[in-house]
Enzyme design. Structure first.
Site, PDB file in Angstrom:
ATOM      1  N   SER A 174       2.394 -13.140  10.418  1.00 17.04           N
ATOM      2  CA  SER A 174       2.210 -13.755  11.879  1.00 17.04           C
ATOM      3  C   SER A 174       2.790 -14.989  11.925  1.00 17.04           C
ATOM      4  O   SER A 174       2.183 -15.987  12.518  1.00 17.04           O
ATOM      5  CB  SER A 174       0.732 -13.900  11.933  1.00 17.04           C
ATOM      6  OG  SER A 174       0.190 -12.741  11.693  1.00 17.04           O
ATOM      7  N   ASN A 193      12.118  -9.121  11.215  1.00 16.27           N
ATOM      8  CA  ASN A 193      12.006  -7.550  10.689  1.00 16.27           C
ATOM      9  C   ASN A 193      11.495  -6.803  12.137  1.00 16.27           C
ATOM     10  O   ASN A 193      10.272  -7.095  12.680  1.00 16.27           O
ATOM     11  CB  ASN A 193      10.923  -7.395   9.853  1.00 16.27           C
ATOM     12  CG  ASN A 193      10.551  -5.694   9.494  1.00 16.27           C
ATOM     13  OD1 ASN A 193      11.065  -5.068   9.733  1.00 16.27           O
ATOM     14  ND2 ASN A 193       9.376  -5.745   8.761  1.00 16.27           N
ATOM     15  N   TRP A 194      12.327  -5.974  12.700  1.00 16.82           N
ATOM     16  CA  TRP A 194      11.981  -5.428  14.019  1.00 16.82           C
ATOM     17  C   TRP A 194      11.163  -4.200  13.858  1.00 16.82           C
ATOM     18  O   TRP A 194      10.788  -3.502  15.047  1.00 16.82           O
ATOM     19  CB  TRP A 194      13.516  -5.053  14.737  1.00 16.82           C
ATOM     20  CG  TRP A 194      14.402  -6.158  15.081  1.00 16.82           C
ATOM     21  CD1 TRP A 194      13.988  -7.353  15.014  1.00 16.82           C
ATOM     22  CD2 TRP A 194      15.531  -6.215  15.900  1.00 16.82           C
ATOM     23  NE1 TRP A 194      15.241  -8.336  15.666  1.00 16.82           N
ATOM     24  CE2 TRP A 194      15.904  -7.442  15.948  1.00 16.82           C
ATOM     25  CE3 TRP A 194      16.449  -5.153  16.282  1.00 16.82           C
ATOM     26  CZ2 TRP A 194      17.104  -7.851  16.453  1.00 16.82           C
ATOM     27  CZ3 TRP A 194      17.974  -5.369  16.705  1.00 16.82           C
ATOM     28  CH2 TRP A 194      17.952  -6.830  16.966  1.00 16.82           C
ATOM     29  N   LYS A 195      10.984  -3.690  12.661  1.00 15.00           N
ATOM     30  CA  LYS A 195       9.899  -2.664  12.341  1.00 15.00           C
ATOM     31  C   LYS A 195      10.572  -1.326  13.151  1.00 15.00           C
ATOM     32  O   LYS A 195      11.676  -1.013  13.603  1.00 15.00           O
ATOM     33  CB  LYS A 195       8.529  -3.092  12.433  1.00 15.00           C
ATOM     34  CG  LYS A 195       8.345  -3.972  11.894  1.00 15.00           C
ATOM     35  CD  LYS A 195       6.747  -4.526  11.556  1.00 15.00           C
ATOM     36  CE  LYS A 195       6.686  -5.546  10.897  1.00 15.00           C
ATOM     37  NZ  LYS A 195       5.112  -5.918  10.724  1.00 15.00           N
ATOM     38  N   GLU A 203       4.172 -11.779   1.211  1.00  9.96           N
ATOM     39  CA  GLU A 203       3.495 -11.502   2.872  1.00  9.96           C
ATOM     40  C   GLU A 203       2.112 -11.033   2.420  1.00  9.96           C
ATOM     41  O   GLU A 203       1.962  -9.831   2.069  1.00  9.96           O
ATOM     42  CB  GLU A 203       4.230 -10.240   3.262  1.00  9.96           C
ATOM     43  CG  GLU A 203       5.574 -10.612   3.951  1.00  9.96           C
ATOM     44  CD  GLU A 203       6.031  -9.875   5.136  1.00  9.96           C
ATOM     45  OE1 GLU A 203       6.330 -10.686   6.041  1.00  9.96           O
ATOM     46  OE2 GLU A 203       6.128  -8.632   5.035  1.00  9.96           O
ATOM     47  N   GLY A 245       7.813 -10.663  11.906  1.00 11.38           N
ATOM     48  CA  GLY A 245       7.789  -9.368  12.558  1.00 11.38           C
ATOM     49  C   GLY A 245       7.769  -9.579  13.946  1.00 11.38           C
ATOM     50  O   GLY A 245       8.855  -9.847  14.820  1.00 11.38           O
ATOM     51  N   GLY A 246       6.537  -9.554  14.537  1.00  7.44           N
ATOM     52  CA  GLY A 246       6.294  -9.712  16.265  1.00  7.44           C
ATOM     53  C   GLY A 246       7.384 -10.638  16.779  1.00  7.44           C
ATOM     54  O   GLY A 246       7.993 -10.589  17.780  1.00  7.44           O
ATOM     55  N   HIS A 274       7.871  -3.696   1.645  1.00  7.35           N
ATOM     56  CA  HIS A 274       7.145  -4.068   2.456  1.00  7.35           C
ATOM     57  C   HIS A 274       5.802  -3.448   2.601  1.00  7.35           C
ATOM     58  O   HIS A 274       5.688  -2.206   2.109  1.00  7.35           O
ATOM     59  CB  HIS A 274       7.842  -3.816   4.144  1.00  7.35           C
ATOM     60  CG  HIS A 274       7.187  -4.552   5.035  1.00  7.35           C
ATOM     61  ND1 HIS A 274       6.027  -3.950   5.618  1.00  7.35           N
ATOM     62  CD2 HIS A 274       7.388  -5.767   5.633  1.00  7.35           C
ATOM     63  CE1 HIS A 274       5.481  -4.893   6.534  1.00  7.35           C
ATOM     64  NE2 HIS A 274       6.268  -5.908   6.730  1.00  7.35           N
TER      65      HIS A 274
HETATM   66  P1  PGA Z   1       4.478 -10.271  11.710  1.00  5.51           P
HETATM   67  O1  PGA Z   1       5.174  -9.093  10.617  1.00  5.51           O
HETATM   68  O2  PGA Z   1       5.245 -11.447  11.685  1.00  5.51           O
HETATM   69  O3  PGA Z   1       4.207  -9.577  13.148  1.00  5.51           O
HETATM   70  O4  PGA Z   1       3.031 -10.630  11.173  1.00  5.51           O
HETATM   71  C1  PGA Z   1       5.530  -9.785   9.508  1.00  5.51           C
HETATM   72  C2  PGA Z   1       6.000  -8.648   8.538  1.00  5.51           C
HETATM   73  O5  PGA Z   1       5.421  -7.676   8.473  1.00  5.51           O
HETATM   74  O6  PGA Z   1       7.091  -8.794   7.870  1.00  5.51           O
END
Ligand code: PGA
Length: 256
Positions: A214, A8-10, A165, A235-236, A93
């Site tokens: 995370s 998820n590149w947000k 999540e 995400g990150g 999300h």
């Molecule tokens: P994160 O994000 O891996 O940076 O915690 C996950 C997400 O929000 O889908």
């Protein structure tokens, strides 16, 4: 069932940066038949990236979409417009729920619209830190799961993915704020139990359940071996080439 690795590149990368990054991922990624790699770039980048992506190696997901197909909805993009461009859509999300105030009713309509347009919804559910502290986790999971799947019939359940999540574990830098495999296992059981109650065990067993919060190369292996976990939403770490590839390789290793 395949293992799903979803990045998820947000709200990151310009269209140009997204294109270069996609190119690098494709270059470093073998086509794994049993690991479904998916990335969710920003809406703006989806169309050009859909022309660039090698779908044997990777699929695209939208980070959001609107439930009505057309009409007077300024600023929205519908799942019918996304059809043919993406194979998946992240829906509900926690950032949509808490920053943009999307509720279960709206999320249910989005899940229904995605399925209707042959886009697989990845329905995100998860409790906040205070909900967990007050012992409300099972109620929240049940409400968000049943609320989000309200309009999904038995026949369509196999077109849906669930992502657990926990909100408190998203974008965390502290070890104390990482979900443990036991905590995840407990909630995955809960999700399966709820799905079984509504749809029966046979259909419930076919629904992939992902974990997100995370995830990084050092915890991915442990999370992927939690019973009932069929993949990861990242995400990150999905923004860093070496980490994303490392996690995909871990998924491949864990399966074989
Ligand atoms: P994160 O994000 O891996 O940076 O915690 C996950 C997400 O929000 O889908």
């Amino acid at each position: 069932m395949k293992t799903y690795i979803v990045g998820n590149w947000k709200l990151n990368f310009t269209v140009g940066e997204a294109s270069i990054y996609l190119h690098k991922i494709l270059k470093n990624l073998p086509a794994y038949r049993d690991v479904e790699v998916v990335v969710a770039p920003s809406l703006l980048a989806l169309q050009p990236l859909s022309l660039q992506v090698d779908r044997r190696k990777m699929k695209l997901a939208a980070q959001n979409g609107f439930y009505r197909d057309y009409g007077a909805f300024t600023g929205e993009v519908s799942f019918s417009q996304l059809r043919g461009i993406v194979d998946y859509a992240i829906i509900g999300h926690s950032e949509r729920r808490y920053v943009f105030r999307e509720d279960d009713k709206m999320i249910a309509k989005k899940v229904e619209a995605a399925v209707r347009n042959r886009i697989t919804p990845i329905l995100c559910i998860g409790e906040t830190e205070s909900e967990r502290a007050f012992g409300e986790t099972s109620d929240v999971i049940r409400d968000q799961l049943m609320g989000g799947l309200r309009d999904v019939s038995d026949d369509d359940l196999d077109k849906v993915i669930i992502a657990y999540e926990p909100v408190w574990a998203i974008s965390s830098t502290k070890a104390s704020k990482l979900a443990t495999p036991d905590e995840i296992s407990e909630v995955v059981k809960l999700i399966k139990k709820n799905l079984t109650e509504i749809y029966g065990a046979k259909l419930a067993d076919e629904v992939p359940i992902l974990f997100g919060g995370s995830v990084n190369p050092s915890n991915a292996g442990a999370y992927l071996t939690v019973p009932g976990v069929n993949g990861l939403l990242i995400g990150g770490a999905s923004l860093i080439l070496s980490e994303f590839i490392d996690i995909i390789d871990t998924a491949k290793r864990v399966r074989s």
